[in-house]
Design an enzyme around this catalytic site. Structure first.
Site, PDB file in Angstrom:
ATOM      1  N   GLU A 122       0.832  -1.192   0.000  1.00  0.00           N
ATOM      2  CA  GLU A 122       0.000   0.000   0.000  1.00  0.00           C
ATOM      3  C   GLU A 122       0.874   1.251   0.000  1.00  0.00           C
ATOM      4  O   GLU A 122       2.039   1.218   0.403  1.00  0.00           O
ATOM      5  CB  GLU A 122      -0.914   0.010   1.229  1.00  0.00           C
ATOM      6  CG  GLU A 122      -1.895  -1.152   1.293  1.00  0.00           C
ATOM      7  CD  GLU A 122      -2.995  -1.035   0.262  1.00  0.00           C
ATOM      8  OE1 GLU A 122      -3.256   0.087  -0.220  1.00  0.00           O
ATOM      9  OE2 GLU A 122      -3.608  -2.079  -0.066  1.00  0.00           O
ATOM     10  N   VAL A 176     -11.446   2.454 -14.560  1.00  0.00           N
ATOM     11  CA  VAL A 176     -12.074   1.559 -13.603  1.00  0.00           C
ATOM     12  C   VAL A 176     -11.679   2.038 -12.213  1.00  0.00           C
ATOM     13  O   VAL A 176     -10.491   2.085 -11.877  1.00  0.00           O
ATOM     14  CB  VAL A 176     -11.638   0.091 -13.808  1.00  0.00           C
ATOM     15  CG1 VAL A 176     -12.304  -0.811 -12.782  1.00  0.00           C
ATOM     16  CG2 VAL A 176     -11.970  -0.368 -15.221  1.00  0.00           C
ATOM     17  N   TYR A 225      -6.358   3.941 -21.338  1.00  0.00           N
ATOM     18  CA  TYR A 225      -6.808   3.610 -19.990  1.00  0.00           C
ATOM     19  C   TYR A 225      -6.228   4.639 -19.026  1.00  0.00           C
ATOM     20  O   TYR A 225      -5.019   4.930 -19.065  1.00  0.00           O
ATOM     21  CB  TYR A 225      -6.361   2.209 -19.567  1.00  0.00           C
ATOM     22  CG  TYR A 225      -6.831   1.864 -18.175  1.00  0.00           C
ATOM     23  CD1 TYR A 225      -8.140   1.459 -17.951  1.00  0.00           C
ATOM     24  CD2 TYR A 225      -5.985   1.998 -17.078  1.00  0.00           C
ATOM     25  CE1 TYR A 225      -8.603   1.181 -16.679  1.00  0.00           C
ATOM     26  CE2 TYR A 225      -6.436   1.722 -15.791  1.00  0.00           C
ATOM     27  CZ  TYR A 225      -7.747   1.318 -15.599  1.00  0.00           C
ATOM     28  OH  TYR A 225      -8.203   1.057 -14.332  1.00  0.00           O
TER      29      TYR A 225
END
Length: 342
Positions: A122, A176, A225
């Site tokens: 993370e 997305v 994208y």
């Protein structure tokens, strides 16, 4: 008579000489064998890595004896058996479970000198509680290139065989996203782009989630994208770049660390970086004005390289064994938070 007496003595002397020669030969062979054994490398012991808690799971996956061998790492054993704490060569702890306090550090039972590994993929923006981990961990496993065990989300490796053709395109741009927060730079950039660039949005944030098997086929239909990271930090380049764009066969428009960081991982003409443009409108104009030959130049790398995704935690933890002989003994992160936030 003298000859009769001397005959047996001479025989004994001959036998003695032969026995001495045989002994010398045997000693020589033993010396040669010993030299050969001394020169041969000693067999390397198997390294045991204890995973204290499996990331994001209530039950760990099956860990067979050849788990790491599947990833090209030999003499490496992954285990989640906590009874092996005293004998494990290293113990790895995933931060999310420490952060949520689902797991606790066995400080009182820690064997003297045993290396402990802090693991997280993370970003610092989504990592809390590092302040209470001072002076505990010896090594770090993360996407940061300066980690002791560096594990990126993906990489490019030499291609074997012919590159597949680019998927047919029917849309312009796609994004997305599941966690849409207006304060994030990626959300602000999207809102600035939307008036000038047709962008189809999928994911939980738009109430159009894509199943795991639907993601790449859907994204592959678009020219571009939006590989927008949820936060901008050193070396933080996730599956949004490697999987959702490059592996899908669409051109990533990246928001993340500086261009130089992306170029350390991929060719400079494999992506479009938002920092190269003065405004969202300028970026949109560049994308919509691109002709087919210009567009295809961004995929020239596919002729010689292919994407390898590194998303399985088993492979990530096996990487500890690869680095184990080269890692500094006695090292301690006295300020893990300071290091990670830098």
């Amino acid at each position: 008579m003298p000859n009769a007496v001397l005959g047996p003595a001479r025989s004994f002397r001959v036998l003695g000489a032969l026995a001495g020669a045989a002994l010398l030969v045997a000693l020589g062979l033993l010396w040669l064998l010993g030299s050969a054994l001394r020169g041969a490398p000693a067999p390397q012991p198997t390294i045991t890595i204890l995973v204290w808690h499996w990331p994001f799971a209530t039950q760990p996956p099956e860990l067979s004896s050849d788990t790491c061998a599947r990833y090209g790492v030999v003499r490496c054993r992954l285990t989640t058996d906590r009874s092996l704490l005293a004998s494990a060569d290293a113990v790895v702890f995933h931060h999310r479970e420490l952060q949520s306090r689902r797991a606790r550090l066995p400080l009182a039972q820690r064997p003297r000198g045993q290396p402990w590994v802090w693991a997280s993929m993370e970003s610092p923006s989504h990592t809390r509680g590092l302040g209470r981990l001072r002076g505990i961990f010896n090594w770090v496993l993360s996407y940061r290139r300066d980690s002791d065990i560096f594990v990126p989300y993906g990489c490019l490796e030499p291609r074997e065989g012919t590159a597949p053709p680019l998927p047919a395109k029917s849309g312009v741009a796609v994004w997305v996203v599941s966690n849409f927060q207006r304060r994030q730079r990626r959300a602000q950039l999207y809102q600035q782009l939307a008036p000038h660039l047709p962008v189809d949005v999928f994911g939980r944030a738009s109430r159009q989630p894509l199943c795991a098997d639907c993601l790449l086929p859907t994204v592959a239909q678009y020219l571009f994208y939006l590989s927008f990271e949820n936060s901008q930090h050193r070396d933080y380049i996730t599956e949004k770049f490697w999987q959702n764009a490059l592996a899908a066969g669409t051109l990533p428009v990246v928001l993340g660390p500086p261009r130089a960081t992306y170029e350390a991982f991929a060719p400079p003409d494999a992506f479009v970086h938002v920092d190269d443009f003065g405004s969202a409108r300028e970026l949109a104009a560049f994308l919509t004005s691109m002709n087919e030959s210009h567009y295809r130049r961004y995929f020239a790398w596919r002729e010689r390289l292919q994407v390898r995704l590194i998303g399985d935690w088993r492979e990530r933890f096996c990487a500890i064994c690869t680095r184990y002989p080269h890692l500094p003994r006695g090292q301690v992160y006295q300020d893990l938070e300071g290091w990670f936030q830098a």
